[in-house]
Design a protein around this motif. Sequence first.
Motif, mmCIF file in Angstrom:
data_model
loop_
_atom_site.group_PDB
_atom_site.id
_atom_site.type_symbol
_atom_site.label_atom_id
_atom_site.label_comp_id
_atom_site.label_asym_id
_atom_site.label_seq_id
_atom_site.Cartn_x
_atom_site.Cartn_y
_atom_site.Cartn_z
ATOM 1 N N ASP A 22 0.806 -1.224 0.000
ATOM 2 C CA ASP A 22 0.000 0.000 0.000
ATOM 3 C C ASP A 22 0.836 1.270 0.000
ATOM 4 O O ASP A 22 0.314 2.358 -0.277
ATOM 5 N N MET A 23 2.109 1.177 0.362
ATOM 6 C CA MET A 23 3.051 2.301 0.427
ATOM 7 C C MET A 23 2.683 3.343 1.479
ATOM 8 O O MET A 23 3.301 4.402 1.543
ATOM 9 N N THR A 24 1.715 3.045 2.335
ATOM 10 C CA THR A 24 1.308 4.021 3.351
ATOM 11 C C THR A 24 1.438 3.489 4.780
ATOM 12 O O THR A 24 1.455 4.271 5.719
ATOM 13 N N CYS A 25 1.529 2.179 4.969
ATOM 14 C CA CYS A 25 1.605 1.643 6.329
ATOM 15 C C CYS A 25 2.996 1.958 6.903
ATOM 16 O O CYS A 25 3.906 2.346 6.176
ATOM 17 N N CYS A 33 5.914 0.188 5.010
ATOM 18 C CA CYS A 33 6.170 0.761 3.684
ATOM 19 C C CYS A 33 6.836 2.128 3.820
ATOM 20 O O CYS A 33 7.792 2.445 3.101
ATOM 21 N N CYS A 58 4.674 -5.053 4.186
ATOM 22 C CA CYS A 58 3.454 -4.234 4.164
ATOM 23 C C CYS A 58 2.310 -4.898 4.943
ATOM 24 O O CYS A 58 2.033 -6.079 4.774
ATOM 25 N N LYS A 59 1.671 -4.084 5.790
ATOM 26 C CA LYS A 59 0.588 -4.612 6.639
ATOM 27 C C LYS A 59 -0.583 -5.131 5.806
ATOM 28 O O LYS A 59 -1.354 -5.964 6.264
HETATM 29 ZN ZN LIG Z 1 2.383 -1.118 3.535
#
Ligand SMILES: [Zn+2]
Length: 345
Positions: free
Chosen positions: A88-91, A94, A102-103
């Motif tokens: 997701d590039m946001t957790c 990441c 990544c979660k």
């Molecule tokens: Zn992530």
Amino acid sequence: MRAAIFRGPRDIEVGERPDPAIQEPTDAIVRVVLACVCGSDLWYYRGESPHAAGSIGHEFIGVVEATGSAVSAVSPGDLVVAPFIYSDMTCPHCQHGSTISCKRGGSFGDGTIDGGQGQAVRVPLAGSTLVRIPGSGHSDQTLRSLLTLSDVMATGHHAAISAGVRRGDVVAVVGDGAVGLCAVLAARRLGADRVIALSRHPERQTVAKAFGATDIVATRGDEAIAAVMDLTGGIGADASLECVGTPQAMATAFAIARPGSTVGMVGVPHGDVPTAQTFFRNVGWRGGPAPARIYIPELLGDVLSGVINPGLVLDYETDLDHVADAYAAMDQRRAIKSLIRIGSL
Ligand SMILES: [Zn+2]
């Protein structure tokens, strides 16, 4: 759709899997153009690591066919490269650069989620996972090199980054599989003056030299250690890249690392780090599975401009109907890495 189906060790065939469809607003459907077989797929093939029956393959490039309502970064018609893990590039993981953890992430071709070795893939978290390839009319050689960014070239680059390769360094690479060869290329790209490739196979030595290896050591074990120490005036390598994971390869990589240096490890370890030996020489190690999604954008430019040509590691080619041959060729070491040509642009 047609896809490779893993049934058990040495039992892989082409069969029918459900046509992928958008299930979440963050999904995209990608029609696969090129895929390949990973060294890690071989462990499943040989029965050395477990793999669920079903989908397989995690390295592919293709064309986006459809996107969910929440996907804006890629659009139907885009040529894209997929890293081997979706993320997701946001957790927090990441955000700290470990997209592999990544979660909300997961692996392509894990038995259930569509694999790259098939006609199409439902890509979860598509907007943050897929990387759009700019331009059009790319040559077949360029497409082959773009395919390597999904895993093998990103992993070779991770070995070099993890070991902290800097301009002017003397680098040693343990392993002449596709990852090791890509590590040679990555080390030169980062400015290494000398790259010593440990390789016993003439056809792999040729690729290593094409990728910028300045020295070849064609022995193993204590002989290889002695040869590298000799080549480095008894000092050792500024950066030692371990791209195999066997106990002997690990022992070699640590033995040829200069005191105070870091070993970049990307071979899945089948043994322990020799802690006591490394402690007293101030040798550390970093590495693990590559955060390919983070590396792809920077490597992409060098592939498109022709600065690097990692697709040279793909020295065997077949189609989806003959996916079993792709595995057999690598298993029998007739191929460094097998390309599977699945669709057209
Ligand atoms: Zn992530």
